[in-house]
Design a protein around this motif. Structure first.
Motif, mmCIF file in Angstrom:
data_model
loop_
_atom_site.group_PDB
_atom_site.id
_atom_site.type_symbol
_atom_site.label_atom_id
_atom_site.label_comp_id
_atom_site.label_asym_id
_atom_site.label_seq_id
_atom_site.Cartn_x
_atom_site.Cartn_y
_atom_site.Cartn_z
ATOM 1 N N ARG A 244 0.828 -1.209 0.000
ATOM 2 C CA ARG A 244 0.000 0.000 0.000
ATOM 3 C C ARG A 244 0.866 1.265 0.000
ATOM 4 O O ARG A 244 0.555 2.232 -0.701
ATOM 5 C CB ARG A 244 -0.937 -0.001 1.210
ATOM 6 C CG ARG A 244 -2.092 -0.975 1.097
ATOM 7 C CD ARG A 244 -3.167 -0.650 2.121
ATOM 8 N NE ARG A 244 -2.657 -0.759 3.490
ATOM 9 C CZ ARG A 244 -2.706 -1.863 4.228
ATOM 10 N NH1 ARG A 244 -3.263 -2.965 3.722
ATOM 11 N NH2 ARG A 244 -2.228 -1.887 5.450
ATOM 12 N N ASP A 245 1.942 1.223 0.796
ATOM 13 C CA ASP A 245 2.835 2.390 0.820
ATOM 14 C C ASP A 245 3.471 2.622 -0.548
ATOM 15 O O ASP A 245 3.577 3.766 -1.016
ATOM 16 C CB ASP A 245 3.927 2.192 1.874
ATOM 17 C CG ASP A 245 3.359 2.167 3.289
ATOM 18 O OD1 ASP A 245 2.233 2.673 3.471
ATOM 19 O OD2 ASP A 245 4.027 1.637 4.202
ATOM 20 N N LYS A 248 0.892 4.074 -2.798
ATOM 21 C CA LYS A 248 0.655 5.484 -2.473
ATOM 22 C C LYS A 248 1.777 6.362 -3.009
ATOM 23 O O LYS A 248 1.533 7.417 -3.594
ATOM 24 C CB LYS A 248 0.530 5.642 -0.964
ATOM 25 C CG LYS A 248 0.165 7.043 -0.533
ATOM 26 C CD LYS A 248 -0.005 7.120 0.971
ATOM 27 C CE LYS A 248 -0.339 8.552 1.407
ATOM 28 N NZ LYS A 248 -0.496 8.646 2.881
ATOM 29 N N LYS A 251 1.425 6.571 -6.699
ATOM 30 C CA LYS A 251 0.314 7.459 -7.069
ATOM 31 C C LYS A 251 0.704 8.920 -6.892
ATOM 32 O O LYS A 251 0.399 9.764 -7.744
ATOM 33 C CB LYS A 251 -0.913 7.126 -6.225
ATOM 34 C CG LYS A 251 -2.154 7.887 -6.629
ATOM 35 C CD LYS A 251 -3.349 7.455 -5.804
ATOM 36 C CE LYS A 251 -4.599 8.237 -6.199
ATOM 37 N NZ LYS A 251 -5.764 7.830 -5.393
ATOM 38 N N ASP A 252 1.392 9.216 -5.761
ATOM 39 C CA ASP A 252 1.841 10.592 -5.552
ATOM 40 C C ASP A 252 2.819 11.023 -6.642
ATOM 41 O O ASP A 252 2.762 12.161 -7.125
ATOM 42 C CB ASP A 252 2.498 10.722 -4.170
ATOM 43 C CG ASP A 252 1.512 10.495 -3.034
ATOM 44 O OD1 ASP A 252 0.299 10.631 -3.286
ATOM 45 O OD2 ASP A 252 1.947 10.166 -1.920
#
Length: 319
Positions: A244-245, A248, A251-252
């Motif tokens: 998940r990290d 994320k 995505k960022d």
């Protein structure tokens, strides 16, 4: 992502901090053959090429077991075979647990001595091909190595001594004399029944004790299995959290790229608009001349009309 973010610029000292965060040994895993952190640090060691003394310190320190496993793998692939035998063989006495992740991504529990045995015997460890080594028997015959002495040799000698003493005790036991057999045959029937009941009670007690020991072993085995499953679940949760990290962060990063592209497009469009709004001619006279008009003088005549009149009068034309 881990290689680019955390392995860039690592040294022999800062690598210890990253190795302290390791929680399993693996090569590549999953359908996409994702490289593990252990493999990334292993390849980083091959890149920075630390001194052999530094690698030996990695192996000798007792606190960080995954750092020891990392140092052993690097020593196995880079050092001479005599150094490998002399350094790794004492680690057969290390029975600490290690988490191992196979190619399918499943976790299992191995021991440090088992990992050392893989390094000594297997051709490929963590998806890295190890160089071949001569067998120990050949090195013993040529005198390059001493005869191997197992760490279990003392325990085996104690076991053999115990078995020898038991055999001696059994040999000393003599069969009962004939008089004892006659006395047993002449024993009253009631006493024989009591002896039989006592024997049955003792047999039941022995059965109960065996059942209790069996239940205890089963409970310990179940507890180990539950603990291993719990460790596996913890590893899965940590892996999902890391995934998940990573998602994320990705995505960022994509959002930043998209915002930068939008900003570049906007700036380019503004520049194009400014170019369109910019006047085509340096002054208004050039614009009128290009449009076929000429500026009239103070008498209300154009330059062409003035030149025609001046030509008639014999004067030079205006420019």
């Amino acid at each position: 992502a881990y290689w680019k973010e955390y392995c860039f610029g690592l040294t022999t000292e800062s690598l210890i901090d990253e190795a302290a965060k390791l929680d399993y040994v693996a090569g590549t895993y999953g359908g996409r053959r994702r490289p593990s952190r252990f493999l990334c640090l292993f390849l980083k060691l091959l890149q920075i090429q630390p001194d052999e003394d530094v690698v030996l310190e990695y192996i000798k320190q007792p606190e960080l077991k995954y750092l020891r496993a990392l140092g052993c793998a690097y020593l196995r692939i880079t050092a001479r075979y005599l150094t490998v035998y002399q350094t790794l063989e004492p680690l057969f006495a290390d029975y600490r647990k290690l988490r191992y992740r196979n190619m399918q991504g499943k976790m299992s529990i191995i021991r440090m001595d088992e990992f050392i045995d893989w390094l000594m015997r297997e051709e490929t460890i963590c998806d890295v091909t190890m160089p071949q080594m001569p067998k120990r028997e050949i090195l013993e015959q040529t005198g390059q190595l001493d005869v191997y002495q197992s760490v279990l040799e003392d325990d085996l000698e104690d076991l053999e001594e115990l078995e020898r003493s038991l055999k001696e005790m059994q040999a000393k036991e003599e069969p009962p004399p004939p008089e004892a057999e006659k006395a047993e045959a002449s024993m009253p029937k009631k006493d024989a029944e009591e002896e039989g009941e006592k024997g049955e009670v003792e047999e039941k007690r022995r059965e109960e004790r065996r059942d209790d020991r069996r239940d205890d072993r089963r409970d310990r085995r179940d507890e180990r299995e539950r603990r291993d499953r719990r460790d596996g679940r913890d590893d899965d949760r940590k892996e999902r959290r890391d995934r998940r990290d990573d998602e994320k962060k990705r995505k960022d990063r994509d959002d930043r790229e998209e915002r930068r592209e939008k900003k570049e497009k906007k700036d380019k469009k503004e520049k194009d608009d400014e170019k369109k709004k910019k006047p085509k001619y340096a002054n208004k006279a050039d614009e009128e001349r290009a449009a076929g008009h000429s500026k009239k003088d103070k008498d209300g005549l154009t330059v062409e009309e003035s030149n025609e009149i001046r030509k008639r009068l014999g004067l030079k034309p205006l420019r």
